[in-house]
Design a protein around this motif. Structure first.
Motif, PDB file in Angstrom:
ATOM      1  N   GLY A 179      17.396   1.936 -17.390  1.00 59.59           N
ATOM      2  CA  GLY A 179      16.493   3.073 -17.430  1.00 59.59           C
ATOM      3  C   GLY A 179      16.563   3.967 -16.220  1.00 59.59           C
ATOM      4  N   ASN A 180      17.637   3.849 -15.418  1.00 61.29           N
ATOM      5  CA  ASN A 180      17.747   4.598 -14.166  1.00 61.29           C
ATOM      6  C   ASN A 180      18.621   5.847 -14.260  1.00 61.29           C
ATOM      7  N   VAL A 181      19.224   6.108 -15.431  1.00 62.66           N
ATOM      8  CA  VAL A 181      20.089   7.269 -15.615  1.00 62.66           C
ATOM      9  C   VAL A 181      19.586   8.076 -16.806  1.00 62.66           C
ATOM     10  N   THR A 182      19.312   9.357 -16.589  1.00 56.76           N
ATOM     11  CA  THR A 182      18.793  10.213 -17.658  1.00 56.76           C
ATOM     12  C   THR A 182      19.895  10.601 -18.637  1.00 56.76           C
ATOM     13  N   ASP A 183      19.486  11.119 -19.797  1.00 57.95           N
ATOM     14  CA  ASP A 183      20.456  11.614 -20.782  1.00 57.95           C
ATOM     15  C   ASP A 183      21.314  12.723 -20.180  1.00 57.95           C
ATOM     16  N   GLU A 184      20.676  13.616 -19.435  1.00 60.90           N
ATOM     17  CA  GLU A 184      21.406  14.739 -18.825  1.00 60.90           C
ATOM     18  C   GLU A 184      22.464  14.237 -17.848  1.00 60.90           C
ATOM     19  N   ASP A 185      22.080  13.283 -17.005  1.00 64.06           N
ATOM     20  CA  ASP A 185      23.040  12.752 -16.042  1.00 64.06           C
ATOM     21  C   ASP A 185      24.154  11.971 -16.736  1.00 64.06           C
ATOM     22  N   TRP A 186      23.818  11.260 -17.785  1.00 62.20           N
ATOM     23  CA  TRP A 186      24.826  10.484 -18.510  1.00 62.20           C
ATOM     24  C   TRP A 186      25.889  11.404 -19.101  1.00 62.20           C
ATOM     25  N   ILE A 187      25.449  12.531 -19.667  1.00 59.62           N
ATOM     26  CA  ILE A 187      26.394  13.509 -20.214  1.00 59.62           C
ATOM     27  C   ILE A 187      27.216  14.138 -19.092  1.00 59.62           C
ATOM     28  N   GLY A 188      26.590  14.391 -17.948  1.00 59.56           N
ATOM     29  CA  GLY A 188      27.312  14.959 -16.807  1.00 59.56           C
ATOM     30  C   GLY A 188      28.365  14.014 -16.260  1.00 59.56           C
ATOM     31  N   ILE A 189      28.022  12.746 -16.163  1.00 56.69           N
ATOM     32  CA  ILE A 189      28.989  11.736 -15.709  1.00 56.69           C
ATOM     33  C   ILE A 189      30.145  11.637 -16.704  1.00 56.69           C
ATOM     34  N   GLN A 190      29.803  11.676 -17.982  1.00 57.89           N
ATOM     35  CA  GLN A 190      30.815  11.612 -19.045  1.00 57.89           C
ATOM     36  C   GLN A 190      31.850  12.722 -18.907  1.00 57.89           C
ATOM     37  N   GLY A 191      31.393  13.919 -18.538  1.00 58.95           N
ATOM     38  CA  GLY A 191      32.311  15.042 -18.402  1.00 58.95           C
ATOM     39  C   GLY A 191      33.009  15.128 -17.071  1.00 58.95           C
ATOM     40  N   GLY A 192      32.522  14.396 -16.068  1.00 60.58           N
ATOM     41  CA  GLY A 192      33.088  14.517 -14.729  1.00 60.58           C
ATOM     42  C   GLY A 192      33.954  13.369 -14.277  1.00 60.58           C
ATOM     43  N   ILE A 193      34.004  12.296 -15.082  1.00 57.32           N
ATOM     44  CA  ILE A 193      34.667  11.081 -14.604  1.00 57.32           C
ATOM     45  C   ILE A 193      36.174  11.105 -14.849  1.00 57.32           C
ATOM     46  N   ALA A 194      36.648  11.969 -15.734  1.00 57.63           N
ATOM     47  CA  ALA A 194      38.089  12.055 -16.031  1.00 57.63           C
ATOM     48  C   ALA A 194      38.440  13.525 -16.194  1.00 57.63           C
TER      49      ALA A 194
END
Length: 579
Positions: A179-194
């Motif tokens: 519960g420590n990562v928001t939906d917005e951050d999860w999508i941002g990480i998804q787009g920034g990790i590769a």
């Protein structure tokens, strides 16, 4: 260029094109149908460019351009390049696992080379299984070869944080489950990790295997470290094209390069890089193709005396492959290890390792550490044996919490991945930090194909309590970007009746890493009783590739090659007769 050993009339391709007979007339006419004049293909080295590109292989997205660089180099050196598409074996989308198809690529590579008029080959790979698959097949085919590694992608970024592909995906997924990562951050990480073409930029399986191939002497020196998006990668591609033509004239074949000494060099370098646990399976398979009897015990012995000096995630704490390249790359790391390597080994350059390392230096000694200040005092991997894994199991000590190096606890056993996945998301699961999670039926035959399921998710009940590691055991593999107290590759696997099949929930399990032991604390008589009552599960496949795979794949300690492809099974088929 070294004095020629081959002459135009002794080129392998000349057997197809030179004779004045009907068959060669047909070969020549078909080359002319492709638009080539006779002077373009007769008496010149014909170089196969085996390209594992596909539109679903993200790691190889730049290969349509890179193949042009290779061809430019071949032409500049006086050869004729011919691109030959090969099985892509991408890591990201292939189910159940790309490992199921590594041997298919190896077989395809061997047969494509043997059956076509090729004097030498450039092998274009990088995504995890393409490196060992291409190399295994080319070793057996025996023509001059050079490997072109895809190169790591650029660093990931999100909100000022540097992200490492794979490793940070696992990390932030646990935080999301907590519960420590928001939906917005999860999508941002998804787009920034590769964020570019290339392989994972952690020291995952892709970078591990290209580094091993580099250390074996099969790439241009240091080629494995060059980021895929760097212009130096383009120049390296054309360099591969130029060099393979010279290798053909010199008749510099794989058997002169892949020897006991070069295999040992590669193993030492792998340990020092913080290599993926998958290195064990692939390096053993590659060695056995070359007739080198590399064993798990050999790797463990080297691991005990080889410090980890590449501070690259996941075994390292701070850096990624781009940083490793800027710090001097693999040549700099090998320079640190020079006294431990057999530097007389010959490489694809026609020069020795010692000659190739001249002038190499470290530019950042926190990324590539000196031997006096390692990231970890031993190498990346350790071998375990015991009544749970009589033929061995593998763990990456530097990538797990040291408190688990000696650990005893009750087993929580799962017979399938879906069963395990459902349980770990149950917040009421009866589990403690001492519990030993076990997944079985995930090995070479049971998986099928030995999927990367070995980094079992931490149960949500423990995640919510702040725990991020626990002892986990399986006959599966795990991604080279993974981490944690994960014991992998348990052999023999449970699906074939190995001891892991006999373990029950509640049995005590003990790991003693310093003494390299992994045991279930169950009496021998009880183990024998359970063995007598064990019933083999039904086969995973009844037809096709899976049927053949299941009946011929060896266990993890033997490299998971097919038994009939290993050196010593029988004579290698000769080249096809040309009528």
């Amino acid at each position: 260029m070294t004095d020629h050993v081959k002459t135009p009339d002794t080129l392998r391709s000349s057997r197809w094109f030179a004779p004045d007979d009907l068959r060669s007339f047909g070969h020549r006419s078909r080359m002319m149908q492709l638009g080539y004049a006779e002077e373009e293909f007769r008496g010149k080295p014909i170089i196969g460019v085996l390209n594992t590109w596909s539109e679903l292989n993200t790691c190889h997205g730049h290969f349509p351009e890179r193949v042009k660089d290779v061809k430019r180099g071949v032409l500049a050196a006086g050869g004729l390049p011919v691109e030959m598409p090969s099985l892509s074996v991408d890591e990201s989308f292939t189910k159940p696992t790309s490992m199921l198809y590594r041997n298919m690529l190896a077989m395809e590579t061997e047969e494509m080379i043997r059956s076509h008029p090729l004097d030498g080959v450039v092998l274009m790979g990088g995504c995890d299984k393409t490196t060992p698959g291409l190399v295994m097949g080319a070793i057996t085919a025996g023509v001059p070869m050079i490997y072109l590694p895809a190169g790591p992608m650029l660093r990931g970024h999100y909100k000022g944080r540097i992200l490492g592909s794979g490793s940070d995906g696992w990390k932030y997924w646990d935080e999301r489950r907590a519960g420590n990562v928001t939906d917005e951050d999860w999508i941002g990480i998804q787009g920034g990790i590769a964020r570019s073409v290339g392989t994972c930029m952690t020291m995952g399986t892709a970078s591990t295997m290209t580094a091993i191939t580099d250390a074996l002497g099969l790439t241009l020196p240091g080629a494995s470290s060059i980021p895929a998006a760097d212009s130096e990668h383009q120049r390296m591609g054309s360099g591969c094209g130029r060099r393979i033509v010279d290798m053909v004239w010199e008749d510099l074949t794989p058997d002169r390069i892949i020897t006991d000494a070069s295999i040992r060099n590669a193993a030492i370098v792998a340990m020092a890089t913080g290599c993926s646990t998958n290195a064990v399976v692939h390096l053993i398979a590659m060695a056995r193709r070359a007739g080198v009897a590399l064993t798990l015990d050999d790797l463990d012995a080297l691991g005990r005396v080889t410090p980890l000096i590449a501070n690259v995630r996941p075994s390292g704490k701070d850096y990624l492959m781009e940083d490793f390249f800027y710090a001097g790359g693999l040549r700099a790391l090998m320079k640190q290890l020079e006294d431990r390597l057999d530097t007389s080994a010959i490489t694809v350059t026609g020069k020795t390792v010692a000659e190739n390392l001249k002038g190499a230096e470290v530019y950042n000694d926190d990324v590539i550490r000196p031997l006096t200040n390692p990231v970890y005092h031993e190498g990346s991997l350790a071998l375990l044996r015991g009544n749970l894994c009589p033929d061995g199991a593998v763990i990456k000590p530097a990538a797990c919490d040291p408190k688990f190096h000696v650990h005893e606890g009750p087993a929580l056993v799962f017979d399938s991945y879906p069963e395990m996945k459902a349980a770990v998301d149950d917040e009421n699961l009866e589990v403690t930090p001492d519990t030993v999670m076990v997944l079985r039926n995930a090995g070479p035959q049971g998986g099928p194909g030995m999927p990367e399921w070995g980094m079992l998710p931490i149960p949500k009940a423990l995640i919510k309590q702040g725990h991020r590691d626990m002892l986990r055991i399986s006959d599966a593999r795990m991604s080279g970007t993974s981490y944690g107290a994960c014991v992998l590759h348990v052999a023999p696997e449970s699906f074939t009746g190995g001891p892991l099949a006999l373990l029950k929930t509640g049995d005590r399990v003990r790991m003693d890493l310093p003494n390299r032991r992994l045991d279930m604390l169950v009496g021998e008589d009880e183990i024998a009783r359970r063995k007598a009552a064990w019933v083999a599960p039904p086969p995973r496949f009844e037809r096709g590739w899976g049927y053949m795979f299941s009946r011929h794949v060896t266990q993890a300690d033997k490299g998971c090659d097919f038994d009939y492809l290993e050196r010593g099974f029988g004579a290698v088929a000769g080249e096809p007769d040309i009528f």
